[in-house]
Design an enzyme around this catalytic site. Sequence first.
Site, mmCIF file in Angstrom:
data_model
loop_
_atom_site.group_PDB
_atom_site.id
_atom_site.type_symbol
_atom_site.label_atom_id
_atom_site.label_comp_id
_atom_site.label_asym_id
_atom_site.label_seq_id
_atom_site.Cartn_x
_atom_site.Cartn_y
_atom_site.Cartn_z
ATOM 1 N N SER A 1 -58.848 6.205 59.305
ATOM 2 C CA SER A 1 -57.754 5.361 59.750
ATOM 3 C C SER A 1 -56.598 5.429 58.739
ATOM 4 O O SER A 1 -56.228 6.527 58.316
ATOM 5 C CB SER A 1 -58.271 3.929 59.927
ATOM 6 O OG SER A 1 -57.386 3.167 60.669
ATOM 7 N N HIS B 1 -63.186 5.454 66.741
ATOM 8 C CA HIS B 1 -62.448 5.454 65.474
ATOM 9 C C HIS B 1 -63.326 5.923 64.293
ATOM 10 O O HIS B 1 -64.338 5.308 64.020
ATOM 11 C CB HIS B 1 -61.947 4.031 65.231
ATOM 12 C CG HIS B 1 -60.725 3.931 64.370
ATOM 13 N ND1 HIS B 1 -59.667 4.793 64.461
ATOM 14 C CD2 HIS B 1 -60.397 3.038 63.394
ATOM 15 C CE1 HIS B 1 -58.728 4.440 63.590
ATOM 16 N NE2 HIS B 1 -59.147 3.386 62.928
ATOM 17 N N ASP C 1 -60.615 7.053 70.884
ATOM 18 C CA ASP C 1 -60.017 6.148 69.906
ATOM 19 C C ASP C 1 -58.522 6.015 70.195
ATOM 20 O O ASP C 1 -57.816 7.018 70.214
ATOM 21 C CB ASP C 1 -60.237 6.745 68.511
ATOM 22 C CG ASP C 1 -59.515 5.964 67.423
ATOM 23 O OD1 ASP C 1 -59.117 4.813 67.671
ATOM 24 O OD2 ASP C 1 -59.356 6.527 66.319
#
Length: 487
Positions: free
Chosen positions: A165, A440, A415
């Site tokens: 991320s 994710h 995601d």
Amino acid sequence: MKLLIVFITIVCIERCYALRGKHHYRSINTPIPANFSVKWYSQRVDHFSYVNNDRYNQRYIISTDHWGEGCPIFLYAGNEGDIFMFANNTGFMWQNAQRFQAMILFAEHRYYGQSIPYGKLDRNLTHLGYLTTEQALADFAEFIQYIKETIPGAHNSPVVVFGGSYGGMLAAWFRIKYPHLTIGALAASAPILQFPGLYNCNDYFNIVTNDFKQYSDKCSQSIRNSWPAVRRLLASSDGRKWLSDTFVLCKPLADTQDQDFITWLSSTWENLAMIDYPNNASFLQPLPAFPIKETCKRLTNPDQNDKQLIQDIYNAASVYYNYTGSAKCNDISVEAQDLGTDGWSFQACTEMVLPVCSNGETDMFEKNEWNITKYSDNCYKNYGVKSDGEKALVLFGGKHITTATNIIFSNGLRDPWSAGGVLQTVSPSLIAIQIPNACHHEDLRPVGPNDPPALRDARNQEITIIMKWINDYYLKLSFNPFNEINY
Ligand SMILES: *[C@@H]1O[C@H](CO)[C@@H](O)[C@H](O)[C@H]1NC(C)=O
Ligand SMILES: *[C@@H]1O[C@H](CO)[C@@H](O)[C@H](O)[C@H]1NC(C)=O
Ligand SMILES: *[C@@H]1O[C@H](CO)[C@@H](O)[C@H](O)[C@H]1NC(C)=O
Ligand SMILES: *[C@@H]1O[C@H](CO)[C@@H](O)[C@H](O)[C@H]1NC(C)=O
Ligand SMILES: *[C@@H]1O[C@H](CO)[C@@H](O)[C@H](O)[C@H]1NC(C)=O
Ligand SMILES: *[C@@H]1O[C@H](CO)[C@@H](O)[C@H](O)[C@H]1NC(C)=O
């Protein structure tokens, strides 16, 4: 002394060198090692001026169970949260430590967890102004130098940076900015292209919507129909009271909180889309395997009256907020959310401007246009800062990264953040790995019993590439008369 160091280095390079040529990796399931220490590095608050010499304590986790002199260092570039949140959810590094004989490091990001300059997170800009990605990257750079200088045998160890991320963005950017300090980066679910003008801002909510629609049309339709129903209830004080009671809110909704409530409810579905993992997990919340499936079981009738529909919506949202049944009440304040702390809101208001928008047609959300003026005005109101959507592009290149090397960009295609990810391979050493059906940074998660073959393949591919970086490094090192890497 010098000779001894050369000798030790050669012995250990030989040891690590023996890893060469092994390209068939068993799927191993090493438990997360119990032997790690939590330590602190006295870090500079300001890397870029010579006026402020304050320091703060940066927390890090270190494990040397499998490491030997000269062997690789795996560093996780901490992102917007407590470093243990990432250490607990990045099994990939722990589970491959033995195979690579790697030292494991997790460095906490400044202003998160317990690494807070000036003691307490507050909105005083004299303090908060040092919360930038450039400062955070410079922290990692100094930290690596410190580790290499203070741990005997680490001087020539190749460093591989990992992140998921925003941490994945940092990992990629770290390799771009400090290529002499790391041999490569695994940037998992890193939306480095999710900046104004670089991507279609609708894609994020389209992916969220499809993740629900995939389980059932009735499910996504229930959520789509819920917004006008919620608005009708919010319009009266009776309705607000009913919503506060039904959702077991910690504080009754004030008449100024319509948007806060809508945003909170919307974030529930967004978060679920990020973490619809095939195994039960405890990342943002403790959840069963495929939590959206569980959620959609509770959303089977989109065409009921407002209160019935919203009662279902509460039951569905409770999969996320209350799966264990231990939630006392729901707190809709920003501070209560796991990610999206005050620190991240500030970063989003300065450099990390990641536009999202919805049209209410291709997606199941209320129509919400992206408006940088409105966005920035709101930031000024909350923090006294204006947003700079161009900054990250100037600093890190946006799409123009072909001069960089040795970065893996992995993305799970379910995601929502893959909307801003690098999905196509850019050059022979800037490699995109698409993982169909994954969410994710699912590749960074520990190996689980329900991992689909595509996920296992992606991890194996990553291991092969990282192994190659390391082998190339040692090859170069062994041909260098000074046994030093000088890029
Ligand atoms: C932890 O350290 C102990 C003592 O040094 C060692 O016996 C054990 O194997 C280590 N555990 C792991 C998982 O490496
Ligand atoms: C990490 O995992 C440990 C052990 O399960 C747990 O005690 C701790 O609360 C977790 N920390 C975070 C931030 O998730
Ligand atoms: C912000 O912090 C600085 C430095 O500690 C202090 O001098 C100043 O008074 C603070 N400002 C406010 C508004 O609290
Ligand atoms: C997953 O479920 C098993 C069995 O119920 C439990 O032992 C384990 O702690 C759970 N794992 C997570 C990460 O919640
Ligand atoms: C969570 O579930 C428990 C058990 O069903 C319930 O008593 C509690 O009110 C729920 N909490 C919230 C915030 O919904
Ligand atoms: C964007 O927001 C500003 C400030 O709220 C407003 O004046 C402007 O009309 C908006 N622009 C569009 C295209 O809606």
